[in-house]
Motif scaffolding. Structure first.
Motif, PDB file in Angstrom:
ATOM      1  N   ALA A 198       5.475 -11.401   8.459  1.00 36.33           N
ATOM      2  CA  ALA A 198       6.220 -10.142   8.588  1.00 36.33           C
ATOM      3  C   ALA A 198       5.739  -9.120   7.575  1.00 36.33           C
ATOM      4  CB  ALA A 198       7.714 -10.403   8.407  1.00 36.33           C
ATOM      5  N   GLN A 199       5.797  -7.817   7.968  1.00 40.44           N
ATOM      6  CA  GLN A 199       5.435  -6.733   7.070  1.00 40.44           C
ATOM      7  C   GLN A 199       6.119  -5.457   7.542  1.00 40.44           C
ATOM      8  OE1 GLN A 199       1.227  -5.786   6.945  1.00 40.44           O
ATOM      9  NE2 GLN A 199       1.379  -4.880   4.891  1.00 40.44           N
ATOM     10  N   PHE A 200       6.603  -4.649   6.589  1.00 40.76           N
ATOM     11  CA  PHE A 200       7.210  -3.356   6.892  1.00 40.76           C
ATOM     12  C   PHE A 200       6.142  -2.272   6.853  1.00 40.76           C
ATOM     13  CE2 PHE A 200      11.126  -5.515   5.721  1.00 40.76           C
ATOM     14  CZ  PHE A 200      12.073  -4.915   6.536  1.00 40.76           C
ATOM     15  N   LEU A 201       6.288  -1.271   7.756  1.00 37.91           N
ATOM     16  CA  LEU A 201       5.439  -0.082   7.740  1.00 37.91           C
ATOM     17  C   LEU A 201       6.324   1.137   7.888  1.00 37.91           C
ATOM     18  CD1 LEU A 201       2.033   0.558   9.354  1.00 37.91           C
ATOM     19  CD2 LEU A 201       3.879   2.172   9.831  1.00 37.91           C
TER      20      LEU A 201
ATOM     21  N   SER B  32       0.858  -1.182   0.000  1.00 33.66           N
ATOM     22  CA  SER B  32       0.000   0.000   0.000  1.00 33.66           C
ATOM     23  C   SER B  32       0.892   1.229   0.000  1.00 33.66           C
ATOM     24  CB  SER B  32      -0.908   0.032   1.230  1.00 33.66           C
ATOM     25  OG  SER B  32      -1.740  -1.091   1.279  1.00 33.66           O
ATOM     26  N   PRO B  33       1.257   1.728  -1.155  1.00 37.14           N
ATOM     27  CA  PRO B  33       2.209   2.834  -1.191  1.00 37.14           C
ATOM     28  C   PRO B  33       1.570   4.151  -0.806  1.00 37.14           C
ATOM     29  CG  PRO B  33       1.455   2.305  -3.393  1.00 37.14           C
ATOM     30  CD  PRO B  33       0.845   1.282  -2.484  1.00 37.14           C
ATOM     31  N   GLY B  34       2.401   5.041  -0.239  1.00 32.86           N
ATOM     32  CA  GLY B  34       1.985   6.418  -0.071  1.00 32.86           C
ATOM     33  C   GLY B  34       2.097   7.116  -1.413  1.00 32.86           C
ATOM     34  N   CYS B  35       3.325   7.520  -1.781  1.00 34.81           N
ATOM     35  CA  CYS B  35       3.564   8.115  -3.098  1.00 34.81           C
ATOM     36  C   CYS B  35       4.803   7.526  -3.760  1.00 34.81           C
ATOM     37  CB  CYS B  35       3.740   9.625  -2.973  1.00 34.81           C
ATOM     38  SG  CYS B  35       2.216  10.480  -2.562  1.00 34.81           S
ATOM     39  N   THR B  36       5.427   6.581  -3.109  1.00 31.34           N
ATOM     40  CA  THR B  36       6.714   6.117  -3.614  1.00 31.34           C
ATOM     41  C   THR B  36       6.615   4.920  -4.547  1.00 31.34           C
ATOM     42  OG1 THR B  36       6.968   4.722  -1.657  1.00 31.34           O
ATOM     43  CG2 THR B  36       7.923   6.934  -1.574  1.00 31.34           C
ATOM     44  N   GLY B  37       5.425   4.361  -4.708  1.00 30.87           N
ATOM     45  CA  GLY B  37       5.288   3.166  -5.511  1.00 30.87           C
ATOM     46  C   GLY B  37       5.302   1.929  -4.635  1.00 30.87           C
ATOM     47  N   LEU B  38       5.194   0.775  -5.251  1.00 26.78           N
ATOM     48  CA  LEU B  38       5.117  -0.476  -4.509  1.00 26.78           C
ATOM     49  C   LEU B  38       6.400  -0.738  -3.731  1.00 26.78           C
ATOM     50  CD1 LEU B  38       3.423  -2.747  -7.206  1.00 26.78           C
ATOM     51  CD2 LEU B  38       2.357  -1.679  -5.221  1.00 26.78           C
TER      52      LEU B  38
ATOM     53  N   CYS C 151       2.413  14.806  -3.283  1.00 24.67           N
ATOM     54  CA  CYS C 151       2.335  13.845  -2.183  1.00 24.67           C
ATOM     55  C   CYS C 151       2.247  14.603  -0.859  1.00 24.67           C
ATOM     56  CB  CYS C 151       3.565  12.950  -2.182  1.00 24.67           C
ATOM     57  SG  CYS C 151       3.698  11.916  -3.651  1.00 24.67           S
ATOM     58  N   PRO C 152       1.531  14.060   0.101  1.00 28.97           N
ATOM     59  CA  PRO C 152       1.431  14.733   1.410  1.00 28.97           C
ATOM     60  C   PRO C 152       2.771  14.713   2.129  1.00 28.97           C
ATOM     61  CG  PRO C 152       0.440  12.552   1.476  1.00 28.97           C
ATOM     62  CD  PRO C 152       0.743  12.830   0.045  1.00 28.97           C
ATOM     63  N   PRO C 153       3.043  15.702   2.970  1.00 29.89           N
ATOM     64  CA  PRO C 153       4.333  15.753   3.673  1.00 29.89           C
ATOM     65  C   PRO C 153       4.513  14.587   4.634  1.00 29.89           C
ATOM     66  CG  PRO C 153       2.825  17.394   4.538  1.00 29.89           C
ATOM     67  CD  PRO C 153       2.180  16.837   3.313  1.00 29.89           C
ATOM     68  N   GLN C 154       3.411  14.066   5.167  1.00 26.50           N
ATOM     69  CA  GLN C 154       3.470  12.896   6.047  1.00 26.50           C
ATOM     70  C   GLN C 154       2.482  11.866   5.504  1.00 26.50           C
ATOM     71  OE1 GLN C 154       5.423  12.532   8.882  1.00 26.50           O
ATOM     72  NE2 GLN C 154       6.412  14.447   8.329  1.00 26.50           N
ATOM     73  N   SER C 155       2.907  10.593   5.455  1.00 27.95           N
ATOM     74  CA  SER C 155       2.002   9.545   4.990  1.00 27.95           C
ATOM     75  C   SER C 155       2.513   8.213   5.489  1.00 27.95           C
ATOM     76  CB  SER C 155       1.899   9.537   3.460  1.00 27.95           C
ATOM     77  OG  SER C 155       3.151   9.204   2.883  1.00 27.95           O
ATOM     78  N   LEU C 156       1.685   7.211   5.369  1.00 26.30           N
ATOM     79  CA  LEU C 156       2.065   5.851   5.703  1.00 26.30           C
ATOM     80  C   LEU C 156       2.176   5.030   4.430  1.00 26.30           C
ATOM     81  CD1 LEU C 156      -0.261   5.026   8.748  1.00 26.30           C
ATOM     82  CD2 LEU C 156       2.144   5.708   8.799  1.00 26.30           C
ATOM     83  N   SER C 157       3.037   4.033   4.467  1.00 26.82           N
ATOM     84  CA  SER C 157       3.114   3.057   3.385  1.00 26.82           C
ATOM     85  C   SER C 157       3.525   1.723   3.977  1.00 26.82           C
ATOM     86  CB  SER C 157       4.104   3.506   2.303  1.00 26.82           C
ATOM     87  OG  SER C 157       5.386   3.742   2.853  1.00 26.82           O
ATOM     88  N   THR C 158       3.018   0.643   3.381  1.00 28.19           N
ATOM     89  CA  THR C 158       3.346  -0.698   3.845  1.00 28.19           C
ATOM     90  C   THR C 158       3.816  -1.549   2.675  1.00 28.19           C
ATOM     91  OG1 THR C 158       1.047  -1.404   3.552  1.00 28.19           O
ATOM     92  CG2 THR C 158       1.703  -0.686   5.757  1.00 28.19           C
ATOM     93  N   SER C 159       4.661  -2.495   2.982  1.00 31.48           N
ATOM     94  CA  SER C 159       5.069  -3.485   1.987  1.00 31.48           C
ATOM     95  C   SER C 159       4.016  -4.578   1.897  1.00 31.48           C
ATOM     96  CB  SER C 159       6.411  -4.107   2.384  1.00 31.48           C
ATOM     97  OG  SER C 159       6.246  -4.929   3.535  1.00 31.48           O
TER      98      SER C 159
END
Length: 864
Positions: free
Chosen positions: A834-837, A739-745, A847-855
């Protein structure tokens, strides 16, 4: 209506010919070329076994054409012709060669003998032919330069029926399990005795003691076992009956059935089996692969044309004329999306491929056809002589040409590499024998440098109508570009090899001196306009060194791969393998962004020969390479797909290997093949780091997967293969999605096999927000469907044995979290999820200055 059936099965092996390509076998004087065709693991595909209607794309009288197993079948009004061929001179399985002693003529064809056998139903009525059981995918034929003869969206069928060939009798021709089969379908009152088949192109015909019909040909016997026959009653019940062949003259046969019941339909199923030393004329080779956003693989290469025989019987074959093809598979590899043929009256080879954002394929290669299809308004619509390079862009569906152009001078010129910039402009590179190859004013080197052939780099406009720049590149020896990559600004970096002691190298490059009499590899970066060199360096030792593949990371650092016979090839301290292993070793080398130094450089191989032809970088900058090895001791990693060598004394296996981002260790390495010969020529990575490779195989036991498009080797010489490997060891599997923020998968992987006592085990993440703090969640369970938190998907269940480990990404968004596994037997079989956040800065606005992304997530089970 109830009917009876007579069914004939055809089985054959295929002997294919030499193919020619911009790939080098290790010899400074005999550059090599690949051949290809096969299937593989997790994603496999190949040109289909199907009946293709002749809508005018072939200038012969056949109504439908099928390439079934080892033969080509031409369906005509009252029967069919099938061709078989015996290829001469192939005694061992080695990568075929492309002769280059003379560039002003086509490569010498491979000679062989062939047989055309025609089977006609004597006394039959004029039947109506209809195709049935339409298959997925389409074929497109851009053959010749007359657009009125091009055919698009040609459907594929599983069978063809001849209706009312005799009163009450239909004949259906179909493919079953890789064999050709024809069924005689008799209505209840129809009589079998009038059915008579005339055979041409054979020496004689006989029946053996078991009732097998034997057709003797100059290449050996064609055997048709006594037909399997059954009746079908009014309620659909079936009962076997006896049927046999009867001879009706020197070249005719019929059928005789005993004990048939009135009112019952009849089925007769004779088998047609070819001797195993027989072969066909078809050879197919995959040379390039690319993935779209959904992970669907598009492959390009070449295929031999099916030459319709004008007369039955024995004939001589010259296997060498070929068409290019572009084929797109579904994301799962289970079906064709489209398959497009490109060519003219000469030979074509598509050796480079790139996809734009819409999925449109641009291919480059070379052609010997004056009538190669070009498009109005293209840069050059006239053939220039010898072999011309070509660049062709297809529509996203493969059904039309967006543009297509020749590129060359009056001698032979070969395009070997291709890349697209953000505007869709194609940059192509290769080598030119032509002293009048088209160059542009202000280009770095507009003049031919002599001594055989020069490298070239050419950028076309996005529409293919003009040259943005075009330059020679070389010295007084011979020079070739084999690989090309563009950075975000469209600047071209190329790699290849040179025999020129005066190859252009500006001051400050890593190596400005040629290292021996044999060719050196080189890496050269041009300015964005092609008018100057940013850097250019030799790379090699005292032996022969050839760069065959190239990729750029986010900082613009070039990683190259190829093969070397130099015991003093430059390596770096701490690299995976700093010692020469003998013969030809593969190498993987990363240069600094300025080309002034080595970041890392390593050998890769065993005591045999290793040839690396393909390279790709993942989000962390880890290099994955593919090629061919003949080493039983080629380095593999525990838990890889295949850790044992499969080839024989004159064969080799394909290999796929991934290095750590620093080049210090192997993350994953596997053999790929069967008992025959394999070569991997092309490689692409998806967002999760899975590798799709393409190449060729001789092996009938090449590993395939259930449900793949074609799981049966088609015999004889080589089959192409397309194989997807997840690049994960035993005990590790992917689930969920990023679930990318703005950086891609965000891609998640492991550094090694999760097993008891593995102190070096670690989990990695790529394409995370750069220089950002995050966490790695380890749990004892997973959700069946994700829980959405602040817009991202959480796949691991934090309520079950939750462990949180800190993670920090580097400047390119890569992270590695060590998770040493103790040497405790009680850990065997333990499952973890396991999963990265990540939280924090991502990409620039919007893109927002703060966001979440998960692998995505991984499940791993600790192995013994």
């Amino acid at each position: 209506m109830r009917t009876s059936f007579v069914s004939v099965v055809a089985v054959a092996s295929l002997a294919a010919a030499v193919s020619f390509l911009c790939v080098e076998r290790p010899s400074p004087t005999h550059p090599a070329a690949p051949t290809a065709n096969a299937e593989g693991t997790k994603l496999l595909g190949r040109l289909p076994v199907a009946f293709v209607p002749n809508l005018g794309q072939w200038e012969h009288q056949a109504t439908y054409v099928a390439r079934v197993g080892a033969m080509t079948v031409f369906l005509q009004d009252k029967g069919w012709t099938f061709t078989l061929a015996e290829r001469q001179g192939q005694t061992e399985s080695v990568p075929p060669m492309r002769p280059r002693a003379r560039a002003d003529r086509e490569p010498e064809p491979v000679q062989g003998r062939g047989v055309a056998v025609r089977m006609t139903f004597a006394g039959a009525s004029e039947p109506k032919l209809s195709a049935e059981h339409q298959l997925p995918g389409r074929h497109n034929y851009f053959l010749g330069n007359d657009p009125t003869k091009w055919r698009s969206d040609v459907p594929l069928y599983g069978s063809v029926s001849y209706h009312q060939l005799y009163p009450g009798i239909d004949v259906r021709v179909r493919e079953q399990d890789g064999h050709l089969e024809y069924d005689l379908m008799l209505e209840p009152q129809a009589q079998l005795e009038p059915v008579e088949v005339a055979v041409e192109g054979i020496e004689r015909m006989r029946l053996d003691s078991e009732g097998t019909l034997v057709l003797e040909t100059l290449l050996g016997p064609v055997r048709m076992p006594a037909p399997l026959t059954w009746e079908e009653g009014p309620s659909g019940e079936r009962s076997l009956v006896t049927c046999r062949y009867v001879l009706r003259g020197e070249n005719r046969f019929g059928f005789k059935v005993s004990g048939r019941r009135p009112g019952w339909a009849l089925t007769v199923d004779p088998g047609l089996v070819y001797s195993t030393f027989l072969g066909g004329t078809v050879q197919d080779a995959a040379f390039a692969v690319a993935l779209d956003a959904q992970g669907a693989a598009t492959v390009a290469g070449r295929t031999d044309s099916a030459d319709f025989p004008t007369t039955p019987g024995a004939f001589d074959t010259s296997i060498g004329t070929a068409d290019a093809f572009v084929t797109r598979l579904s994301p799962t590899g289970s079906s064709l999306v489209y398959s497009t043929f490109l060519g003219g009256t000469g030979a074509e080879y598509a050796v480079a491929l790139a996809l734009d954002a819409q999925g449109a394929a641009t291919v480059a290669g070379y052609t010997g056809s004056p009538d190669y299809p070009t498009a109005l308004g293209a840069f050059d619509t006239s053939f220039n002589g010898g072999y011309d390079a070509f660049v062709t862009r297809l529509s996203p569906t493969g059904s039309s040409l967006v543009y297509s152009t020749f590129l060359g001078g009056t001698n032979s010129d070969y395009a070997c590499a291709l890349a697209l910039d953000a505007q869709g402009a194609a940059t192509v590179a290769g080598y030119a024998y032509s002293t009048d190859f088209p160059t542009t004013p202000g280009a770095f080197d507009p003049s031919f440098n002599g001594a055989g052939w020069d490298a070239f780099v050419t950028r076309l406009s996005p529409t293919g109508s003009s040259l943005v720049y075009s330059t020679y590149l070389g010295g007084t020896g011979y020079d070739e570009v084999q690989a090309l990559a563009l950075d975000a600004q469209g600047t071209a970096t190329v790699a290849g090899f040179t025999a020129s002691a005066d190859f252009p190298t500006p001051p400050g490059a890593f190596d400005t001196s040629h290292n021996g009499r044999a060719p050196d590899a080189f890496v050269t970066r041009l300015s964005p306009t092609g008018s100057s060199l940013v850097y250019s360096t030799y790379l090699g030792g005292a032996g022969s060194d050839q760069a065959q593949a190239l990729a750029l990371d986010a900082q613009g650092a070039a990683t190259v791969a190829g093969f070397t016979a130099s015991a003093d090839f430059p390596t770096t301290p701490g690299a995976f393998d700093t010692s020469y292993n003998g013969g030809y070793d593969a190498f993987v080398t990363r240069l600094s962004p300025t080309g002034s130094s080595l970041v890392f450089s390593t050998y890769l191989g065993g005591t045999g020969t290793q040839l690396a032809y393909a390279l790709a970088l993942d989000a962390q900058g880890a290099a994955t390479v593919a090629g061919r090895t003949s080493s039983t001791d080629f380095p593999t990693t525990p838990g890889a797909f295949d850790t044992s060598y499969n080839g024989g004394p004159f064969a080799g296996d394909a290999f796929v290997a991934r290095l750590s981002p620093t080049g210090a260790s192997l993350v994953y390495s596997t053999f790929l093949g069967g008992a025959g010969d394999e070569m991997a020529y092309a490689l692409a990575l998806d967002a999760q780091g899975a590798a799709t490779v393409a190449g060729y195989t001789w092996s009938s036991a090449f590993p395939t997967t259930p449900g793949a498009f074609d799981t049966t080797h088609n015999g004889g010489f080589t089959d192409a293969f397309v194989t997807r490997l997840d690049m994960l060891s035993t005990g590790v599997s992917v689930f969920g999605r990023s679930s990318p923020g703005c950086t891609g998968l965000l891609a998640m992987s492991v550094t090694s096999m999760p097993r008891v006592g593995n102190a070096g085990f670690a989990l990695t993440c790529g394409n995370a927000p750069p220089a950002t703090a995050g966490l790695l969640a380890l749990t004892g369970g997973r959700f069946a469907s994700p829980v959405v938190v602040l817009g991202v998907e959480i796949w691991v269940d934090p309520t079950l044995v939750f462990i949180q480990l800190p993670a920090t990404s580097n400047t390119v968004g890569a992270s590695e979290v060590s998770l040493p596994i103790p040497n405790g037997p009680w850990l065997r079989g333990t499952r973890l999820f396991a999963q990265f956040l990540w939280a924090g800065p991502t990409s620039p606005p919007p893109c927002p200055p703060q966001s979440l992304s998960t692998s995505h997530a991984l499940e791993f089970t600790i192995q013994p």
